[in-house]
Design an enzyme around this catalytic site. Structure first.
Site, PDB file in Angstrom:
ATOM      1  N   LYS A   5       0.823  -1.205   0.000  1.00 41.33           N
ATOM      2  CA  LYS A   5       0.000   0.000   0.000  1.00 41.33           C
ATOM      3  C   LYS A   5       0.864   1.265   0.000  1.00 41.33           C
ATOM      4  CE  LYS A   5      -2.003  -1.352   3.773  1.00 41.33           C
ATOM      5  NZ  LYS A   5      -1.348  -2.661   3.883  1.00 41.33           N
ATOM      6  N   THR A   6       1.839   1.297   0.889  1.00 44.32           N
ATOM      7  CA  THR A   6       2.715   2.464   0.956  1.00 44.32           C
ATOM      8  C   THR A   6       3.461   2.634  -0.355  1.00 44.32           C
ATOM      9  OG1 THR A   6       3.003   2.011   3.303  1.00 44.32           O
ATOM     10  CG2 THR A   6       4.526   3.561   2.309  1.00 44.32           C
ATOM     11  N   HIS A  24      12.235  -7.564  -7.789  1.00 41.10           N
ATOM     12  CA  HIS A  24      13.247  -7.464  -6.742  1.00 41.10           C
ATOM     13  C   HIS A  24      14.584  -8.115  -7.096  1.00 41.10           C
ATOM     14  CE1 HIS A  24      11.024  -5.368  -3.600  1.00 41.10           C
ATOM     15  NE2 HIS A  24       9.953  -5.932  -4.138  1.00 41.10           N
ATOM     16  N   GLU A  48     -14.451 -23.774  -3.105  1.00 39.84           N
ATOM     17  CA  GLU A  48     -14.721 -22.732  -4.110  1.00 39.84           C
ATOM     18  C   GLU A  48     -15.147 -23.349  -5.438  1.00 39.84           C
ATOM     19  OE1 GLU A  48     -15.143 -19.768  -3.171  1.00 39.84           O
ATOM     20  OE2 GLU A  48     -14.273 -20.086  -1.189  1.00 39.84           O
ATOM     21  N   HIS A 106     -18.792 -24.142  -5.217  1.00 43.06           N
ATOM     22  CA  HIS A 106     -19.637 -22.965  -5.456  1.00 43.06           C
ATOM     23  C   HIS A 106     -19.760 -22.705  -6.951  1.00 43.06           C
ATOM     24  CE1 HIS A 106     -20.269 -21.382  -1.497  1.00 43.06           C
ATOM     25  NE2 HIS A 106     -19.005 -21.176  -1.227  1.00 43.06           N
TER      26      HIS A 106
HETATM   27  P1  ADP Z   1       2.209  -1.998   3.158  1.00 44.16           P
HETATM   28  O1  ADP Z   1       2.274  -0.503   3.157  1.00 44.16           O
HETATM   29  O2  ADP Z   1       1.028  -2.529   2.410  1.00 44.16           O
HETATM   30  O3  ADP Z   1       2.338  -2.613   4.510  1.00 44.16           O
HETATM   31  P2  ADP Z   1       4.700  -1.681   1.834  1.00 44.16           P
HETATM   32  O4  ADP Z   1       4.315  -0.860   0.669  1.00 44.16           O
HETATM   33  O5  ADP Z   1       5.297  -0.956   2.980  1.00 44.16           O
HETATM   34  O6  ADP Z   1       3.461  -2.532   2.333  1.00 44.16           O
HETATM   35  O7  ADP Z   1       5.673  -2.843   1.344  1.00 44.16           O
HETATM   36  C1  ADP Z   1       6.943  -3.047   1.908  1.00 44.16           C
HETATM   37  C2  ADP Z   1       7.950  -3.417   0.853  1.00 44.16           C
HETATM   38  O8  ADP Z   1       7.624  -4.674   0.262  1.00 44.16           O
HETATM   39  C3  ADP Z   1       7.993  -2.457  -0.303  1.00 44.16           C
HETATM   40  O9  ADP Z   1       8.854  -1.392  -0.037  1.00 44.16           O
HETATM   41  C4  ADP Z   1       8.498  -3.333  -1.444  1.00 44.16           C
HETATM   42  O10 ADP Z   1       9.894  -3.463  -1.395  1.00 44.16           O
HETATM   43  C5  ADP Z   1       7.894  -4.660  -1.125  1.00 44.16           C
HETATM   44  N1  ADP Z   1       6.626  -4.840  -1.846  1.00 44.16           N
HETATM   45  C6  ADP Z   1       5.400  -4.948  -1.301  1.00 44.16           C
HETATM   46  N2  ADP Z   1       4.461  -5.112  -2.248  1.00 44.16           N
HETATM   47  C7  ADP Z   1       5.102  -5.091  -3.431  1.00 44.16           C
HETATM   48  C8  ADP Z   1       4.665  -5.198  -4.790  1.00 44.16           C
HETATM   49  N3  ADP Z   1       3.371  -5.366  -5.095  1.00 44.16           N
HETATM   50  N4  ADP Z   1       5.591  -5.131  -5.763  1.00 44.16           N
HETATM   51  C9  ADP Z   1       6.890  -4.955  -5.460  1.00 44.16           C
HETATM   52  N5  ADP Z   1       7.357  -4.846  -4.208  1.00 44.16           N
HETATM   53  C10 ADP Z   1       6.491  -4.917  -3.186  1.00 44.16           C
HETATM   54 ZN    ZN Z   2     -18.087 -20.531   0.566  1.00 42.26          ZN
HETATM   55 MG    MG Z   3       2.768   0.598   4.829  1.00 45.10          MG
END
Ligand code: ADP
Ligand code: ZN
Ligand code: MG
Length: 601
Positions: A213-214, A349, A431, A434
């Protein structure tokens, strides 16, 4: 430690390019010497209770709190500075109250949270030395892995344009897709303004921790090339009374001056939990912060170009005021990635790392059902560390396997969901049940998507979408829905050794539908008489419904459920192979689209 020193020495010996390394080693020696003979700038921390007494006496003007280390810098009214250490387990405010400092004395002190290692006059030198040493170590390791070690965890400063874009976000394409119009809006704010188009004020990203999300929020700003202002809900509740609200105010003020831009509020649930009328100071503070946030969000026009993104892993605890139209009225789900998604994330990554030729990332993706982006980033990082430790110059299959194990065992504690194989199989049959039943029942909505990736409390789900929006629901449609709901439990019965609690929600919805039919829609043999809410058994015990009525209604509801159950059982029995086929595909792919499902049935 000794081992790694030996490894580095070994590496030096093996390395052909002696000159660079000689120079670097010399530099290292210099740095170490400088470190040993550095001017002693470290003061001795004074007792926390002494600080409390000084605050009560009104002698303290400012406190800088390095939150993670617990180090506090105290500035007195005569300009003198001292440091002290606090317990990092609770907030400074609480500790001061515990030591008997009154709120009014506390409110006269300027309190600031500083990032650890900020450049205050007295630690510039030691900081310089640490940076030099870190640089040296970092450089060595970088050379060593030919790729780069730890992903640099850069703390964003306020108003910076993030250097991540959508290409750094993988495996959650749908969530990303839903944010593209916001990027367009931010990029071409003027166009939208001319057209008078409305953008949502607030977008809520909902997903489990570590799903990205972040990252996604930063990528929106990075993609659009606009400044990013971030804060976290948990920060508000920790600082001094009144500071949460003023923090929000100043954040929005800065943001509006730099529009178009993104304001990101992480962990918004910490600040925006449902309000209670009673409660102590902590909750009051939360209220003030929340109120300020609402005021800010209502206070600017959607065309101004400030978009507020917020993240939470729980929507249900949020104050309803936050999700009202004009505020966080758009929700975007950030799900756990499926196998393809996990592969894509791993690929992002490993981009700058060297892999042995026999590494198959698909295998890694397959062995990590239920894990999220942050876990996968951790696996790649761990594998790189293991490679260095065992002296490989590329990351091998073995390194990956070990890393997966390590993260899996570690993440059990972090409550990341890793399903065991039996559970996964049961969910897949459920699933598939269903989906196949829905598909075979006339009047049922067509299956849109099936997945066995857990979301929140749900193990998996089968999504249907009606062909067209309709105002009325026919008796057959409701029955079809109940039959579809029964499909999950029936499949568990016929294919698995035992039945599970996975059908609890299905049965609840089915019961509700049957009750509606009988008690509010006049769709059963029990007659046309309808009963007012409160529904269900509460209505049955109401004075107007006697024992006899109760029995009639109860029987009618039970009969509908039984008949639907039998129909579902008939379908699953008849289509055994189809259910089996769908289940195997689900186990392999985890998500089936409508087309993929149709191809199987
Ligand atoms: P959240 O905010 O949902 O807890 P973060 O955005 O902080 O998650 O994710 C932490 C780290 O994990 C990111 O900085 C990235 O390195 C890795 N990551 C998480 N989701 C993804 C994604 N969809 N694609 C690539 N890297 C990801
Ligand atoms: Zn069900
Ligand atoms: Mg976060």
């Amino acid at each position: 430690m000794k081992q790694s020193v030996n490894q580095i020495l070994d590496f030096f010996k093996k390395n052909k390019n002696g000159k660079t390394w000689l120079a670097l080693s010399l530099m290292g020696v210099v740095v170490v010497l400088a470190f040993l003979f550095r001017p002693t700038t470290q003061e001795k921390p004074i007792a926390l209770s002494a600080v409390a007494a000084e605050i009560s006496a009104g002698n303290v003007v400012k406190i800088e709190d390095t939150r993670d280390s617990g180090k506090l810098t105290i500035t007195y009214s005569n300009g003198r500075k001292e440091i002290t250490l606090r317990d990092t387990a609770t907030s400074f405010l609480e500790q001061m109250r515990y030591l008997g400092v009154s709120d009014s004395a506390l409110s006269k002190v300027e309190y600031e949270i500083v990032e650890p290692g900020s450049f205050t006059a007295e630690n510039v030198i030691s900081t310089f030395i640490s940076v030099a040493m870190l640089g040296l170590i970092g450089f060595t390791l970088l050379r060593f892995t030919k790729g780069g070690m730890l992903p640099t965890q850069k703390k964003y400063s306020e108003g910076e344009i993030p250097n991540v874009t959508f290409k750094d976000v993988a495996g959650i394409d749908e969530s990303r897709q839903e944010l593209t119009d916001i990027v367009t809006f931010l990029k071409d704010n003027a166009l939208y303004q001319r057209m008078g188009a409305r953008m949502p004020h607030g977008v809520l990203l909902v997903g489990d921790p570590g799903t990205g999300k972040t990252l996604l929020a930063r990528a929106v700003a990075g993609e659009a090339g606009v400044p990013f202002f971030a804060t976290s809900g948990s920060e508000f509740v920790e600082v001094f009374v009144g500071v949460g609200a003023s923090r929000v105010r100043s954040l929005f003020k800065k943001a509006r001056a730099k529009a178009p831009c993104i304001v990101f509020i992480d962990e918004i649930d910490a600040a925006g939990r449902k309000r209670h009328s009673t409660g102590g100071g902590g909750e009051m503070e939360q209220d003030q912060t929340l109120n300020q946030l609402l005021v800010e969000m209502d206070g600017f026009a959607a065309t101004e170009g400030v978009i507020v993104l917020a993240a939470t892993n729980r929507v249900d605890v949020l104050d309803p005021a936050l999700t009202r139209p004009g505020r966080f009225d758009r929700h975007i789900n950030v799900p756990r990635p499926d196998v393809k998604g996990r592969l894509a994330i791993l690929e992002v990554h490993v981009k700058d790392r060297r892999l042995a030729s026999d590494v198959n990332l698909m295998d890694v993706a397959k062995s990590t059902p239920g894990l999220v982006g942050a876990d996968l980033a951790g696996i790649v990082n761990e594998a790189a560390i293991l490679a260095v430790r065992s002296g490989h110059d590329t990351i091998t299959v073995q390194d990956f396997q070990e890393a997966v194990e390590k993260i899996l065992t570690g993440s059990v504690q972090q409550k990341s969901r890793v399903m065991d194989e039996v559970e996964r199989r049961t969910i897949a049959y459920h699933e598939a049940g269903h989906a196949v039943v829905m598909q075979a029942t006339p009047h049922a909505d067509p299956v849109y998507k099936i997945t066995i990736i857990p979301r929140g409390q749900m193990g998996g789900f089968t999504m249907t979408l009606p062909e067209q929006d309709s105002m009325l629901m026919s008796r057959n449609q409701i029955l079809a829905r109940i039959i579809g709901l029964m499909g999950g439990r029936v499949a568990e019965e016929l294919f698995c050794d035992d039945i599970t609690s996975g059908a609890a929600n299905d049965l609840q919805v089915a019961t509700q539908l049957a009750e509606e039919m009988v008690m509010r829609l006049g769709m059963s043999e029990s007659g046309l008489r309808v009963f007012n809410r409160p529904e269900g058994y509460e209505a049955l015990t109401a004075p107007r419904a006697g024992q006899k009525t109760f029995e009639t209604l109860d029987k009618a509801i039970g009969q509908i459920l039984d008949e639907c159950y039998c129909e579902a059982k008939r379908i699953v029995t008849e289509k055994r192979e189809v259910v089996e086929r769908v289940t195997q595909s689900l186990l392999q792919q985890e998500t089936l689209t409508r087309e993929e499902f149709f191809a199987l049935v």
